[in-house]
Design a protein around this motif. Structure first.
Motif, PDB file in Angstrom:
ATOM      1  N   SER A  61      28.230  98.221  27.716  1.00 50.91           N
ATOM      2  CA  SER A  61      28.027  96.859  28.602  1.00 50.91           C
ATOM      3  C   SER A  61      26.582  97.075  29.162  1.00 50.91           C
ATOM      4  CB  SER A  61      29.018  96.531  29.559  1.00 50.91           C
ATOM      5  OG  SER A  61      30.082  96.203  28.885  1.00 50.91           O
ATOM      6  N   ARG A  62      26.466  98.240  30.030  1.00 50.97           N
ATOM      7  CA  ARG A  62      25.071  98.615  30.607  1.00 50.97           C
ATOM      8  C   ARG A  62      23.991  98.353  29.731  1.00 50.97           C
ATOM      9  NH1 ARG A  62      25.035 100.087  36.020  1.00 50.97           N
ATOM     10  NH2 ARG A  62      26.698  99.132  36.974  1.00 50.97           N
ATOM     11  N   LEU A  63      24.274  99.107  28.408  1.00 51.39           N
ATOM     12  CA  LEU A  63      23.232  99.120  27.525  1.00 51.39           C
ATOM     13  C   LEU A  63      22.954  98.093  26.566  1.00 51.39           C
ATOM     14  CD1 LEU A  63      24.017 102.720  25.815  1.00 51.39           C
ATOM     15  CD2 LEU A  63      22.182 102.124  27.472  1.00 51.39           C
ATOM     16  N   ASN A  64      23.796  97.143  26.895  1.00 52.71           N
ATOM     17  CA  ASN A  64      23.510  95.802  26.332  1.00 52.71           C
ATOM     18  C   ASN A  64      23.073  94.737  27.198  1.00 52.71           C
ATOM     19  OD1 ASN A  64      23.668  93.453  24.736  1.00 52.71           O
ATOM     20  ND2 ASN A  64      25.561  93.397  24.451  1.00 52.71           N
ATOM     21  N   ARG A  68      27.708  90.046  29.162  1.00 49.54           N
ATOM     22  CA  ARG A  68      28.252  89.105  30.183  1.00 49.54           C
ATOM     23  C   ARG A  68      29.032  89.980  31.251  1.00 49.54           C
ATOM     24  NH1 ARG A  68      33.682  85.917  28.318  1.00 49.54           N
ATOM     25  NH2 ARG A  68      34.995  87.746  27.718  1.00 49.54           N
ATOM     26  N   ASP A  69      29.379  91.401  30.795  1.00 49.31           N
ATOM     27  CA  ASP A  69      29.903  92.300  31.610  1.00 49.31           C
ATOM     28  C   ASP A  69      29.096  93.379  32.402  1.00 49.31           C
ATOM     29  OD1 ASP A  69      32.664  90.969  30.911  1.00 49.31           O
ATOM     30  OD2 ASP A  69      32.714  92.191  29.314  1.00 49.31           O
ATOM     31  N   ARG A  70      27.680  93.158  32.033  1.00 51.62           N
ATOM     32  CA  ARG A  70      26.748  94.268  32.620  1.00 51.62           C
ATOM     33  C   ARG A  70      26.925  94.233  34.222  1.00 51.62           C
ATOM     34  NH1 ARG A  70      20.594  94.742  32.010  1.00 51.62           N
ATOM     35  NH2 ARG A  70      20.224  96.594  31.402  1.00 51.62           N
ATOM     36  N   ALA A  71      27.275  93.479  34.611  1.00 55.34           N
ATOM     37  CA  ALA A  71      27.254  93.335  36.254  1.00 55.34           C
ATOM     38  C   ALA A  71      28.842  93.997  36.653  1.00 55.34           C
ATOM     39  CB  ALA A  71      26.924  92.034  36.791  1.00 55.34           C
ATOM     40  N   GLY A  72      29.554  94.037  35.720  1.00 58.14           N
ATOM     41  CA  GLY A  72      30.847  94.447  36.232  1.00 58.14           C
ATOM     42  C   GLY A  72      31.947  93.592  35.829  1.00 58.14           C
ATOM     43  N   ARG A  73      33.266  94.266  35.620  1.00 60.85           N
ATOM     44  CA  ARG A  73      34.251  93.312  35.219  1.00 60.85           C
ATOM     45  C   ARG A  73      35.150  92.991  36.399  1.00 60.85           C
ATOM     46  NH1 ARG A  73      32.729  96.362  31.082  1.00 60.85           N
ATOM     47  NH2 ARG A  73      32.974  95.921  29.021  1.00 60.85           N
ATOM     48  N   LEU A 109      33.622  97.764  22.208  1.00 61.11           N
ATOM     49  CA  LEU A 109      32.390  98.416  21.345  1.00 61.11           C
ATOM     50  C   LEU A 109      31.972  97.507  20.275  1.00 61.11           C
ATOM     51  CD1 LEU A 109      33.309 102.001  21.068  1.00 61.11           C
ATOM     52  CD2 LEU A 109      31.897 101.111  22.804  1.00 61.11           C
ATOM     53  N   ALA A 110      33.001  96.684  19.727  1.00 58.04           N
ATOM     54  CA  ALA A 110      32.698  95.909  18.573  1.00 58.04           C
ATOM     55  C   ALA A 110      31.907  94.716  19.062  1.00 58.04           C
ATOM     56  CB  ALA A 110      33.970  95.447  17.872  1.00 58.04           C
ATOM     57  N   THR A 111      32.390  94.040  20.417  1.00 55.65           N
ATOM     58  CA  THR A 111      31.620  92.969  21.185  1.00 55.65           C
ATOM     59  C   THR A 111      30.398  93.483  21.713  1.00 55.65           C
ATOM     60  OG1 THR A 111      33.724  92.048  21.919  1.00 55.65           O
ATOM     61  CG2 THR A 111      31.793  91.533  23.333  1.00 55.65           C
ATOM     62  N   GLU A 112      30.138  94.672  22.441  1.00 59.65           N
ATOM     63  CA  GLU A 112      28.656  94.916  22.857  1.00 59.65           C
ATOM     64  C   GLU A 112      27.754  95.292  21.684  1.00 59.65           C
ATOM     65  OE1 GLU A 112      28.418  94.101  25.880  1.00 59.65           O
ATOM     66  OE2 GLU A 112      30.002  94.378  26.860  1.00 59.65           O
ATOM     67  N   LEU A 113      28.260  96.134  20.797  1.00 62.01           N
ATOM     68  CA  LEU A 113      27.270  96.412  19.800  1.00 62.01           C
ATOM     69  C   LEU A 113      27.159  95.376  18.755  1.00 62.01           C
ATOM     70  CD1 LEU A 113      28.442 100.241  19.217  1.00 62.01           C
ATOM     71  CD2 LEU A 113      26.580  99.142  20.648  1.00 62.01           C
ATOM     72  N   GLY A 131      26.925  87.409  18.720  1.00 61.19           N
ATOM     73  CA  GLY A 131      27.345  87.097  20.337  1.00 61.19           C
ATOM     74  C   GLY A 131      28.459  85.872  20.025  1.00 61.19           C
ATOM     75  N   THR A 132      28.453  85.023  19.101  1.00 54.76           N
ATOM     76  CA  THR A 132      29.244  83.953  19.128  1.00 54.76           C
ATOM     77  C   THR A 132      30.830  84.636  19.058  1.00 54.76           C
ATOM     78  OG1 THR A 132      27.864  82.720  17.777  1.00 54.76           O
ATOM     79  CG2 THR A 132      30.017  82.069  17.651  1.00 54.76           C
ATOM     80  N   ASN A 133      31.697  83.858  19.947  1.00 61.01           N
ATOM     81  CA  ASN A 133      33.313  84.122  20.357  1.00 61.01           C
ATOM     82  C   ASN A 133      33.734  84.220  18.771  1.00 61.01           C
ATOM     83  OD1 ASN A 133      35.449  84.812  21.795  1.00 61.01           O
ATOM     84  ND2 ASN A 133      36.057  82.775  21.200  1.00 61.01           N
ATOM     85  N   ALA A 134      34.577  85.081  18.600  1.00 61.86           N
ATOM     86  CA  ALA A 134      35.406  85.464  17.391  1.00 61.86           C
ATOM     87  C   ALA A 134      34.786  85.556  16.079  1.00 61.86           C
ATOM     88  CB  ALA A 134      36.340  84.065  17.209  1.00 61.86           C
ATOM     89  N   ALA A 135      33.309  85.782  16.291  1.00 60.59           N
ATOM     90  CA  ALA A 135      32.736  86.352  15.177  1.00 60.59           C
ATOM     91  C   ALA A 135      32.485  87.605  14.672  1.00 60.59           C
ATOM     92  CB  ALA A 135      31.021  85.663  15.449  1.00 60.59           C
TER      93      ALA A 135
END
Length: 215
Positions: A61-64, A68-73, A109-113, A131-135
């Motif tokens: 998340s930090r590298l992306n 949306r989770d870069r600031a924490g979960r 990982l699939a979401t972030e990368l 980045g589209t949901n469910a894509a």
């Protein structure tokens, strides 16, 4: 180790994760459950498996920069991704535990990368912006596979069937993509619900595979 001590240790680590920005403020109690229960039920190796998932997901998340989770979960995210695994281990199934974690790791990982891919494909919409949901995308799919495979050594360490853990993780993560379609169609369906169902499914599939082929 007593349950109280395990929860106390996990709470301390959760507070540290809040301070580091891995968790949103107030999410440490959720981390105490997700980390403390495995520490109590499975010892240090199980707790390290949880920490591995958390650290890997936070790093991705930090590298992306667009994550949306870069600031924490949040606490709800922590519970959706980790509580099924923790409860599975408490109920005596390292196979469920690791497959649920593999599901969550593969999906993260699939979401972030995948969101960094130049193109993606949606089951209902066709070609869409990454980045589209469910894509799904090529890089995201490879990251999903890698996330599940990363739990093969953990399965060997905790004496769970490696192939069942990996296949369970893959199944759960793929199901997460399909379940994500509900977020666009049903008003009350959230990403946390998708993650909760997917991690539970990944664990159940692994347990079923292990039992079916052991008989």
């Amino acid at each position: 180790m007593s349950l109280f001590l395990a929860l106390f240790i996990a709470l301390g680590i959760g507070l540290l994760a809040e301070h580091m920005g891995w968790l949103k403020p107030g999410a440490s109690w959720a981390a105490a459950l997700v980390g403390g229960l495995p520490l109590w039920a499975g010892g240090v190796p199980a707790a390290l498996a949880v920490l591995f998932f958390v650290a890997l997901g936070s790093l991705a998340s930090r590298l992306n920069s667009s994550s949306r989770d870069r600031a924490g979960r949040t606490a709800s995210q922590v519970l959706a991704n980790g509580l099924p695994a923790a409860l599975g281990l408490v109920l005596g199934s390292p196979t469920f535990f690791l497959a649920a974690l593999a599901t969550a790791t593969a999906d993260t990982l699939a979401t972030e990368l995948g969101s960094r891919s130049p193109r993606a494909w949606h089951l209902l919409k066709g070609p869409v912006e990454s980045g589209t949901n469910a894509a799904i995308s090529g890089p995201g799919t490879l990251a999903l596979l890698a996330g599940a495979l990363l739990f093969a050594p953990w399965a060997a360490w905790l004496e769970a069937p490696v192939w069942a853990v990996v296949l369970g993780g893959l199944t759960g993560a793929l199901a997460d993509t399909l379940l994500g379609l509900g977020e666009d169609q049903i008003s009350w369906w959230s990403n946390d619900l998708t993650n909760l169902l997917a991690t539970t499914l990944g664990g159940l599939v692994a347990v079923w595979l292990a039992g079916a082929f052991a008989a």
